[in-house]
Scaffold this motif. Structure first.
Motif, PDB file in Angstrom:
ATOM      1  N   GLN A  29       0.861  -1.173   0.000  1.00  0.00           N
ATOM      2  CA  GLN A  29       0.000   0.000   0.000  1.00  0.00           C
ATOM      3  C   GLN A  29       0.898   1.224   0.000  1.00  0.00           C
ATOM      4  OE1 GLN A  29      -2.419  -0.413   3.492  1.00  0.00           O
ATOM      5  NE2 GLN A  29      -3.836  -1.836   2.502  1.00  0.00           N
ATOM      6  N   LEU A  30       0.656   2.104  -0.934  1.00  0.00           N
ATOM      7  CA  LEU A  30       1.464   3.311  -1.087  1.00  0.00           C
ATOM      8  C   LEU A  30       0.518   4.497  -1.195  1.00  0.00           C
ATOM      9  CD1 LEU A  30       4.416   4.291  -1.543  1.00  0.00           C
ATOM     10  CD2 LEU A  30       3.978   4.067  -3.980  1.00  0.00           C
ATOM     11  N   TYR A  31       0.770   5.521  -0.419  1.00  0.00           N
ATOM     12  CA  TYR A  31      -0.051   6.718  -0.489  1.00  0.00           C
ATOM     13  C   TYR A  31       0.822   7.932  -0.203  1.00  0.00           C
ATOM     14  CZ  TYR A  31      -0.117   6.043   4.580  1.00  0.00           C
ATOM     15  OH  TYR A  31       0.248   5.847   5.883  1.00  0.00           O
ATOM     16  N   LYS A  62       3.725   0.660   2.909  1.00  0.00           N
ATOM     17  CA  LYS A  62       3.895  -0.512   3.770  1.00  0.00           C
ATOM     18  C   LYS A  62       3.550  -1.763   2.966  1.00  0.00           C
ATOM     19  CE  LYS A  62       3.140   0.637   8.527  1.00  0.00           C
ATOM     20  NZ  LYS A  62       4.401   0.099   8.815  1.00  0.00           N
ATOM     21  N   THR A  63       4.165  -2.854   3.352  1.00  0.00           N
ATOM     22  CA  THR A  63       3.794  -4.123   2.741  1.00  0.00           C
ATOM     23  C   THR A  63       2.398  -4.488   3.237  1.00  0.00           C
ATOM     24  OG1 THR A  63       4.864  -5.346   4.527  1.00  0.00           O
ATOM     25  CG2 THR A  63       6.162  -4.960   2.533  1.00  0.00           C
ATOM     26  N   GLU A  68       4.674  -7.466   7.984  1.00  0.00           N
ATOM     27  CA  GLU A  68       4.403  -6.044   7.827  1.00  0.00           C
ATOM     28  C   GLU A  68       5.712  -5.275   7.971  1.00  0.00           C
ATOM     29  OE1 GLU A  68       2.062  -2.531  10.116  1.00  0.00           O
ATOM     30  OE2 GLU A  68       0.931  -4.390   9.775  1.00  0.00           O
ATOM     31  N   ASP A  69       5.988  -4.418   6.989  1.00  0.00           N
ATOM     32  CA  ASP A  69       7.239  -3.668   6.977  1.00  0.00           C
ATOM     33  C   ASP A  69       7.026  -2.389   6.187  1.00  0.00           C
ATOM     34  OD1 ASP A  69       9.912  -3.129   7.487  1.00  0.00           O
ATOM     35  OD2 ASP A  69      10.677  -4.420   5.902  1.00  0.00           O
ATOM     36  N   ASP A  70       7.836  -1.380   6.462  1.00  0.00           N
ATOM     37  CA  ASP A  70       7.817  -0.167   5.653  1.00  0.00           C
ATOM     38  C   ASP A  70       8.475  -0.465   4.312  1.00  0.00           C
ATOM     39  OD1 ASP A  70       6.694   1.887   7.461  1.00  0.00           O
ATOM     40  OD2 ASP A  70       8.434   1.394   8.699  1.00  0.00           O
ATOM     41  N   LEU A  71       8.025   0.220   3.265  1.00  0.00           N
ATOM     42  CA  LEU A  71       8.642   0.038   1.957  1.00  0.00           C
ATOM     43  C   LEU A  71      10.014   0.700   1.936  1.00  0.00           C
ATOM     44  CD1 LEU A  71       5.716   0.528  -0.585  1.00  0.00           C
ATOM     45  CD2 LEU A  71       6.634  -1.582   0.389  1.00  0.00           C
ATOM     46  N   SER A 103      12.817   7.892   9.540  1.00  0.00           N
ATOM     47  CA  SER A 103      12.752   6.880  10.588  1.00  0.00           C
ATOM     48  C   SER A 103      11.831   5.722  10.212  1.00  0.00           C
ATOM     49  CB  SER A 103      12.302   7.507  11.913  1.00  0.00           C
ATOM     50  OG  SER A 103      11.047   8.140  11.747  1.00  0.00           O
ATOM     51  N   ASP A 104      10.994   5.901   9.193  1.00  0.00           N
ATOM     52  CA  ASP A 104      10.147   4.818   8.695  1.00  0.00           C
ATOM     53  C   ASP A 104      10.947   4.061   7.642  1.00  0.00           C
ATOM     54  OD1 ASP A 104       7.938   5.566  10.250  1.00  0.00           O
ATOM     55  OD2 ASP A 104       7.364   7.075   8.782  1.00  0.00           O
ATOM     56  N   VAL A 105      11.688   3.055   8.081  1.00  0.00           N
ATOM     57  CA  VAL A 105      12.614   2.340   7.196  1.00  0.00           C
ATOM     58  C   VAL A 105      12.239   0.867   7.103  1.00  0.00           C
ATOM     59  CG1 VAL A 105      14.543   3.915   7.616  1.00  0.00           C
ATOM     60  CG2 VAL A 105      14.231   1.953   9.107  1.00  0.00           C
TER      61      VAL A 105
END
Length: 190
Positions: A29-31, A62-63, A68-71, A103-105
């Motif tokens: 999901q990308l926004y 995010k996947t 679940e992980d950040d892209l 920080s969202d890595v």
């Protein structure tokens, strides 16, 4: 992403080294949002005309399946603000780039966090047969680390990974950005 043939169980929880992965399709999901605008500040003054410009960008991803992980490699919140002056044959621009800390890595890729930064760019140009350009870039942080450029592997022992040479790490250094710089150019048409 899944671990590759070079990986072992320790690779799944590694936080301080490179990891080997193989490509596997995943849902994500990308926004985000991009907002830009400009408006004239002053027109036909004794110092020329002035226009303000702005751009604000935010993206998040995010996947959506599996772990679940950040892209990976998503640019953090950033903005560009500029003031342009047009006076006679000259166009002058003062621009500020502001970038939030990253920080969202991606945890599975051991993506490197980077601090926020700001830099200023001043440029002047004149068009025509005797065109001249001058550009100056100044950063406001001693070590500018770019949030969407990955890891720097030009130091230490990078093959095989995760080793050090005389205390220089092979992992954990973000790609450094350009520091203070001045560009000048002169174009002559005849």
């Amino acid at each position: 992403m899944t671990t590759g043939t070079f990986c072992n169980a320790a690779n799944l929880t590694a936080t301080d080294q490179f990891v080997f992965l193989t490509f596997t399709n995943q849902d994500a999901q990308l926004y985000g949002v991009d907002v830009s605008g400009h408006f004239p500040v002053a027109r036909n003054t004794g110092f020329g005309s002035f226009t303000a410009n702005g751009l604000l960008s935010y993206a998040r991803g995010k996947t959506a399946s599996g772990v679940e992980d950040d892209l990976y490699n998503i640019m953090p919140l950033n903005a560009k603000l500029s003031l342009t002056q047009i006076h006679k044959r000259w166009t002058n621009v003062a621009e500020v780039h502001l970038v939030d800390a990253k920080s969202d890595v991606s945890d599975i890729r051991n993506e490197i966090e980077t601090p926020g930064y700001a830099c200023c760019i001043c440029a002047a140009a004149t068009p025509g047969k005797g065109a001249a350009r001058l550009r100056h870039r100044e950063r406001f942080r001693p070590s500018l680390l770019l949030p969407a450029r990955g890891a720097y592997v030009g130091q230490g022992i990078t093959m095989p990974p995760n080793q050090t040479l005389a205390g220089v790490p092979a992992w954990g250094t973000a790609v450094p950005g350009i520091g203070r710089s001045i560009y000048a150019g002169l174009n002559v048409q005849f």
